[in-house]
Scaffold this motif. Sequence first.
Motif, PDB file in Angstrom:
ATOM      1  N   GLY A 161      31.706 -12.395  38.930  1.00 44.57           N
ATOM      2  CA  GLY A 161      31.651 -11.073  37.344  1.00 44.57           C
ATOM      3  C   GLY A 161      31.191 -10.633  37.431  1.00 44.57           C
ATOM      4  O   GLY A 161      29.708 -10.767  38.103  1.00 44.57           O
ATOM      5  N   GLU A 162      29.830  -9.755  36.231  1.00 43.37           N
ATOM      6  CA  GLU A 162      29.116  -9.383  35.754  1.00 43.37           C
ATOM      7  C   GLU A 162      28.000  -9.343  34.355  1.00 43.37           C
ATOM      8  O   GLU A 162      29.098  -9.398  33.746  1.00 43.37           O
ATOM      9  N   ALA A 163      26.739  -9.242  34.801  1.00 46.58           N
ATOM     10  CA  ALA A 163      25.920  -9.386  33.758  1.00 46.58           C
ATOM     11  C   ALA A 163      24.328  -9.222  33.683  1.00 46.58           C
ATOM     12  O   ALA A 163      24.164  -8.462  34.713  1.00 46.58           O
ATOM     13  N   LYS A 173      21.869  -5.001  36.871  1.00 42.41           N
ATOM     14  CA  LYS A 173      23.341  -5.653  36.862  1.00 42.41           C
ATOM     15  C   LYS A 173      23.282  -6.882  37.779  1.00 42.41           C
ATOM     16  O   LYS A 173      22.784  -6.510  39.340  1.00 42.41           O
ATOM     17  N   HIS A 175      25.842  -9.708  39.682  1.00 41.89           N
ATOM     18  CA  HIS A 175      26.970 -10.269  40.598  1.00 41.89           C
ATOM     19  C   HIS A 175      27.172 -10.966  40.547  1.00 41.89           C
ATOM     20  O   HIS A 175      26.696 -11.958  41.161  1.00 41.89           O
ATOM     21  N   ALA A 191      24.211 -16.200  41.135  1.00 44.76           N
ATOM     22  CA  ALA A 191      23.725 -14.070  41.126  1.00 44.76           C
ATOM     23  C   ALA A 191      23.326 -13.598  42.168  1.00 44.76           C
ATOM     24  O   ALA A 191      22.975 -14.301  42.854  1.00 44.76           O
ATOM     25  N   ARG A 275      29.516 -15.993  31.544  1.00 48.24           N
ATOM     26  CA  ARG A 275      28.661 -15.090  30.762  1.00 48.24           C
ATOM     27  C   ARG A 275      28.271 -15.405  29.305  1.00 48.24           C
ATOM     28  O   ARG A 275      27.154 -14.875  28.965  1.00 48.24           O
ATOM     29  N   ARG A 276      28.708 -16.127  28.325  1.00 49.22           N
ATOM     30  CA  ARG A 276      28.575 -16.062  27.047  1.00 49.22           C
ATOM     31  C   ARG A 276      27.429 -17.181  26.822  1.00 49.22           C
ATOM     32  O   ARG A 276      26.852 -17.098  25.927  1.00 49.22           O
ATOM     33  N   MET A 279      24.143 -16.808  30.153  1.00 54.79           N
ATOM     34  CA  MET A 279      23.771 -15.517  30.165  1.00 54.79           C
ATOM     35  C   MET A 279      23.712 -14.942  28.890  1.00 54.79           C
ATOM     36  O   MET A 279      23.658 -13.138  29.132  1.00 54.79           O
TER      37      MET A 279
END
Length: 530
Positions: A161-163, A173, A175, A191, A275-276, A279
């Motif tokens: 995923g990305e954040a 960014k 990954h 990450a 992510r939620r 991050m």
Amino acid sequence: TTVAAAKCCCGRRKSRPLCLLCASREGVEIYTVDLYLKVRLACAGGMSQREAAKHFNVSRDTVRKMLSYSEPPGYRRTAAVRRPKLEAFVPIIDAWLDGDRQVPRKQRHTAKRVFDRLREEHGFTGGYTIIKDYIRQREQRSREMFVPLAHAPGHAQADFGEAMVEIGGVVQKAHFFVLDLPHSDACYVRAYPAAVAEAWMDGHVHAFAFFGAVPLSIVYDNDRCLVSKILPDGTRQRARLFSGFLSHYLIRDRYGRPGRGNDKGSVEGLVGYARRNFMVPIPRFATWEAFNLWLEEQCRKRQNDRLRGESETIGERLKRDLAAMQELPAAPFEACDQTSGQVSSQALVRYRTNDYSVPVRFGHQEVWIRGYVGEVVIGCRGEVIARHVRSYEREDVIFDPIHYLPLIEQKINALDQAAPLQGWHLPEAFATLRRLMEARMGKHGRREYVQVLRLLESFTLADLHAAVKQALDIGAIGFDAVKHLLLCRVERRPPRLDMAIYPYLPRARVETTSARSYMQLLSGDAKDAA
């Protein structure tokens, strides 16, 4: 809730019921469940339908309907909706929408575009609403349905995923790799600056160490870092590094259909969860390693959660996963990309569009390169000759100034213009040493200063810095003195520097003063002034 049939202001036909808003505007009475109850009780008590209609101010048809249903049945369509103006154009619309599957999503037909083309190209006289309703119903019929899945213990799914994160004060960014065990919902998150093949392998290695076991199989998407080609029969041609990884851990790899994230929906959901929850707000850490240690701690805390519909925590169900998984091999997989290259005339080796320096004595030679997630290691034959922090920029040049000092010693006029030395921030004592050396020895002093810097090839900057400061304190301005003081510091013995014979020390000459010389200060002019 049903209402009396009438013309609705929102455009409905008379045969359809009014919407609640239009019914209130027109003053039409709404038949509620409470009214149904009163009418049915009255008729059950002996009141006739005619009397009930008169008493409750409704029609006898409505009373018969209330006696047939225990509550308002709502609107019931008895026949399919016919669109006479549209029926002849349905094959044309279907052909256009079927052809859209082969074009990019942002260039497909909208309902408005279909309506415009039908009017311009085929003389359509109907309205826009029936076009929009037909396309919406067609899309609903074509939506995919899914089968609920049960996951046996010991199997996993993996994805990236990305954040956005802030590492070392730089917003960039990230990954992040996610490994999920669907049976227990346990996860591991790590990450990286980029989702390269080495990051895929490194993420697996750390995940296996985190769980202490290896899954029996893992479901992947068709990422190009893992799958180099999908053959016509559906089998995957794996990338070389990924094949070596699977062979090392004896994992059975499985793949989802291209573009179908639901084939590994468990890990897709965990990517969004990470992510939620991990991050937001944007994480701020000094290094990637500190960030990853924090992510591991969040994964451990999550094992105490009990998810909806489960009677056990994630950690309790994880025990069944671990019992079914394989043991770790004796040594972890070396997650690095291996290739070869040649040293250029500027002592640079190119790897993934970036140039890394090596010692100048290896110029024009063949070297091997190992690209890890965090560093690039370069070697020649059986010797490691350079290590650099890996750069994920493009066309970047990464110098180690020490690699170029032997060449600069020979070409001393290039000292001030040497690109590898630009931005090399040394302690202030080194600049003082150079200034004194050049003042006392000229060009030879500049060469001796480079020889002092070359001591970094064998000693640490901290030790050399201490020796330089000691040399400045005692006035021993020269390479030999600095080297002697450095060796004495490393070997923990007192220095034996003979200041009387050191060739580059300034010799101070002090004469004996006499009273006569002192009295000469009183000249004749001084007496006249008095």
